[in-house]
Design an enzyme around this catalytic site. Structure first.
Site, PDB file in Angstrom:
ATOM      1  N   ASP A  47       0.886  -1.183   0.000  1.00 18.13           N
ATOM      2  CA  ASP A  47       0.000   0.000   0.000  1.00 18.13           C
ATOM      3  C   ASP A  47       0.925   1.234   0.000  1.00 18.13           C
ATOM      4  O   ASP A  47       0.889   2.041   0.904  1.00 18.13           O
ATOM      5  CB  ASP A  47      -0.961  -0.007   1.205  1.00 18.13           C
ATOM      6  N   HIS A  71       9.144  -1.398   9.296  1.00 19.23           N
ATOM      7  CA  HIS A  71       8.103  -2.436   9.364  1.00 19.23           C
ATOM      8  C   HIS A  71       8.141  -3.361   8.137  1.00 19.23           C
ATOM      9  O   HIS A  71       8.348  -4.566   8.250  1.00 19.23           O
ATOM     10  CB  HIS A  71       6.717  -1.787   9.403  1.00 19.23           C
TER      11      HIS A  71
END
Ligand code: BDR
Ligand code: CA
Length: 312
Positions: free
Chosen positions: A9, A243
């Site tokens: 994303d 992340h």
């Protein structure tokens, strides 16, 4: 070379994950799939195409996916305060990529690839789990045919980041996460338990700036924005969490993390403060065994990431 699909994303740390994967000879990028999350699906797709251009990897196909959650009529929100108005901390500078998306949807591409290479394809999902849920739903054989699934999302032993309880990816589409976690897929969860210990220190940005390539400066500019956002919520943190790159990292070298298998479930109660939380089930009745990354060799991972993400 492991054949992988990277579901993104894009997002600043997604962009770093794409660069890391694209420069890693252990991985064969079958395609990138996009969806809403940090930004809209359209923006995530544009960013993904642009990052591939910057990397000189226009050979990697991109497939656009879900623009709304699995079981909700509307997106709960984006994360432009963290990733910038363009999703890349302003580093896009209004540029428009030349590349085009493929004709399949993200979920169709996932199904197509696992059917062509039964048991071989690794899916690394670093956004909300909508595309993955749609792929599982579309094909009853998908769970059996996919090789490995690694997700960046959730938290088993630490608080959330978007709410006190929930991590951003599982919070953005709780029903998709719940569906995927209960699907029977063998999932490795790279959650906040390890990613918040995996920081890119601000001092490292100079290494990229010293390289004087367009990609290196693009990465440094975007990371600078991301670090400023991190500082707002975590004063004194001195960097940003890697992340999404860590999810790529453990596919390259599983020894970066120590894993424990746990029955994890996702909170889906609408309107509850815990919406999107992942937690260890006390009853096991609605849960799956998930391989949860619990410890990370952060220094070794950081060295590896820095040696790959931006090439000279
Ligand atoms: C996750 O949320 C997104 O903002 C990041 O790209 C990452 O995938 C971290 O919680
Ligand atoms: Ca992401």
């Amino acid at each position: 070379m492991k054949p992988i699909i990277l579901d993104v994303d894009t997002g600043i740390d997604d962009m770093m994950a794409i660069a890391y994967a694209a420069h890693s000879p252990e991985l064969r990028l079958l395609g990138l799939t996009t969806q809403f999350g940090n930004v809209s699906t359209e923006e995530a797709t544009r960013n993904t195409l642009y990052v591939l251009e910057m990397l000189g990897r226009e050979d990697v196909p991109v497939y656009a996916g879900a623009s709304k959650p699995f079981a909700r009529p509307e997106v709960l929100g984006h994360a432009k305060h963290v990733h910038g108005e363009d999703g890349l901390g302003g580093a896009l500078g209004g540029a428009a990529p030349k590349g085009q998306v493929g004709s399949m949807t993200a979920a169709e591409f996932m199904v197509d690839q696992v059917r062509r290479m039964p048991g071989e394809v690794t899916i690394i999902a670093v956004g909300p789990l909508t595309n993955l849920a749609l792929a599982v739903q579309a094909d009853p054989e998908f769970v059996r045919l996919v090789g490995q699934v690694v997700i960046m999302g959730g938290a088993a032993t630490v608080p959330g980041n978007v709410t006190p309880y929930a991590e951003a990816n599982t919070h953005s589409d709780p029903e998709a996460a719940d569906y995927v976690f209960r699907s029977g897929l063998s999932i490795t969860m790279v959650g906040l338990d390890v990613t918040m210990k995996t920081l890119l220190p601000r001092t490292k940005l100079q290494e990229w700036r010293n390289k004087e390539t367009k990609l290196a400066h693009f990465m440094a500019d975007a990371a600078d924005f991301y670090m400023n956002a991190y500082e707002t919520w975590n004063p004194g943190i001195g960097g940003c969490a890697l992340h999404d790159p860590l999810a790529v990292g453990i596919v390259i070298d599983p020894s970066f993390c120590r894993v424990e298998t746990m029955p994890i479930e996702v909170d889906v109660e609408d309107g509850a403060p815990t919406l999107g939380r992942t937690h260890v089930s006390e009853t096991s009745s609605r849960s799956s065994d998930i391989h949860v990354c619990i410890e990370v060799d952060a220094d070794r991972f950081l060295d590896h990431f820095m040696s790959r993400a931006v090439q000279a």
